[in-house]
Design a protein around this motif. Sequence first.
Motif, short mmCIF file in Angstrom:
data_model
loop_
_atom_site.label_atom_id
_atom_site.label_comp_id
_atom_site.label_asym_id
_atom_site.label_seq_id
_atom_site.Cartn_x
_atom_site.Cartn_y
_atom_site.Cartn_z
N UNK A 17 -2.16 18.10 18.15
CA UNK A 17 -1.62 17.32 19.36
C UNK A 17 -0.62 18.23 19.94
N UNK A 18 0.37 18.83 19.40
CA UNK A 18 1.19 19.52 19.77
C UNK A 18 1.26 20.70 20.35
N UNK A 19 0.00 21.45 20.40
CA UNK A 19 -0.44 22.51 20.86
C UNK A 19 -0.72 22.60 22.41
N UNK A 20 -0.09 23.51 23.11
CA UNK A 20 -0.12 23.42 24.69
C UNK A 20 -1.70 23.49 25.02
N UNK A 21 -2.49 24.27 24.33
CA UNK A 21 -3.81 24.15 24.85
C UNK A 21 -4.56 23.17 23.91
N UNK A 22 -5.12 22.02 24.72
CA UNK A 22 -5.83 21.13 23.94
C UNK A 22 -7.08 21.51 23.08
N UNK A 23 -7.76 22.47 23.45
CA UNK A 23 -8.96 22.93 22.87
C UNK A 23 -8.62 23.55 21.48
N UNK A 36 -13.68 20.45 25.90
CA UNK A 36 -14.71 19.68 24.89
C UNK A 36 -15.80 18.95 25.56
N UNK A 37 -16.94 19.15 25.11
CA UNK A 37 -18.14 18.29 25.81
C UNK A 37 -17.88 16.84 26.01
N UNK A 38 -18.38 16.20 27.04
CA UNK A 38 -17.95 14.92 27.34
C UNK A 38 -18.44 14.18 26.67
N UNK A 53 -19.85 24.45 14.23
CA UNK A 53 -19.48 23.25 14.84
C UNK A 53 -18.65 23.24 16.09
N UNK A 54 -17.59 24.31 15.91
CA UNK A 54 -16.90 24.52 17.21
C UNK A 54 -17.39 24.88 18.49
N UNK A 55 -18.66 25.92 18.21
CA UNK A 55 -19.38 26.28 19.31
C UNK A 55 -20.22 25.19 19.84
N UNK A 98 -19.55 27.01 25.47
CA UNK A 98 -19.48 27.59 24.38
C UNK A 98 -19.20 29.36 24.45
N UNK A 99 -18.07 29.71 23.85
CA UNK A 99 -17.75 31.13 23.83
C UNK A 99 -18.76 31.82 22.40
N UNK A 100 -19.46 32.37 22.37
CA UNK A 100 -20.24 33.11 21.19
C UNK A 100 -19.39 34.07 20.64
N UNK A 101 -18.27 33.81 19.98
CA UNK A 101 -17.67 34.38 19.11
C UNK A 101 -18.33 34.77 18.04
N UNK A 102 -18.01 36.00 17.26
CA UNK A 102 -18.65 36.37 15.87
C UNK A 102 -18.26 35.09 14.96
N UNK A 103 -18.94 34.64 13.99
CA UNK A 103 -18.90 33.86 12.93
C UNK A 103 -18.03 34.51 11.92
N UNK A 104 -17.45 33.89 10.88
CA UNK A 104 -16.85 34.28 9.80
C UNK A 104 -18.14 34.85 8.95
N UNK A 105 -17.53 35.57 8.10
CA UNK A 105 -18.69 36.22 7.20
C UNK A 105 -19.46 35.14 6.45
N UNK A 106 -20.83 35.25 6.45
CA UNK A 106 -21.70 34.37 5.68
C UNK A 106 -21.27 34.73 4.04
#
Length: 202
Positions: free
Chosen positions: A76-82, A140-142, A178-180, A186-194
Amino acid sequence: MPPLRSDARDNRERILAVARAAFALEGLDVPVREIARRAEVGPATVYRHFRTKEALLTEAFAEQLALCSAVVREGLAAADPWQGFRLVLERIMEAHALDRGFARAFTSRLPEAAGFAADRDRTLRMLLELVRRAKEAGSLREDFVLEDLSLALMANEGIRAETPEIRVAASRRFAALMLQSFQAAPVRLPLPPAVRLPLSRH
């Protein structure tokens, strides 16, 4: 209240450790008698330290609830809510991967534990405020609701791995997915390693 003798203090800590593990892995219906058996004490000893089962539940989950609250407060204290929402989801899912009781600290209904319930409700209100801000920012999606976070935690609980490290690694990848799905655009960033996981619990 006078300080506990060392043997009584050891009993109390053992009861709490056993209860925390049992409630986290098996749910809240584990009987006090079973907690006592695993802790190698009599039921009377459990009730001497904890007047009711609700009192035992409250103290068993106190640490998890405090950590939940601290994570949500930081988000909640973060400047960017996302970014705040992202931090909360990642931290909660990682902690949950290591300790199933972490999620139950949010969902437990303990009728005699007024203080516990008040702290949990305060944390949930902070989380709702973070969700509101992330939606207002268009990040965040509505149609996101808190039940979606509960669904993510339920799915996260199903992760089975040979070591805690592998479980956390799998949880991080799942959190990224889940974040995507929760992000409005959605920004399709690379996922952490499987990681390699068993296909069944056998």
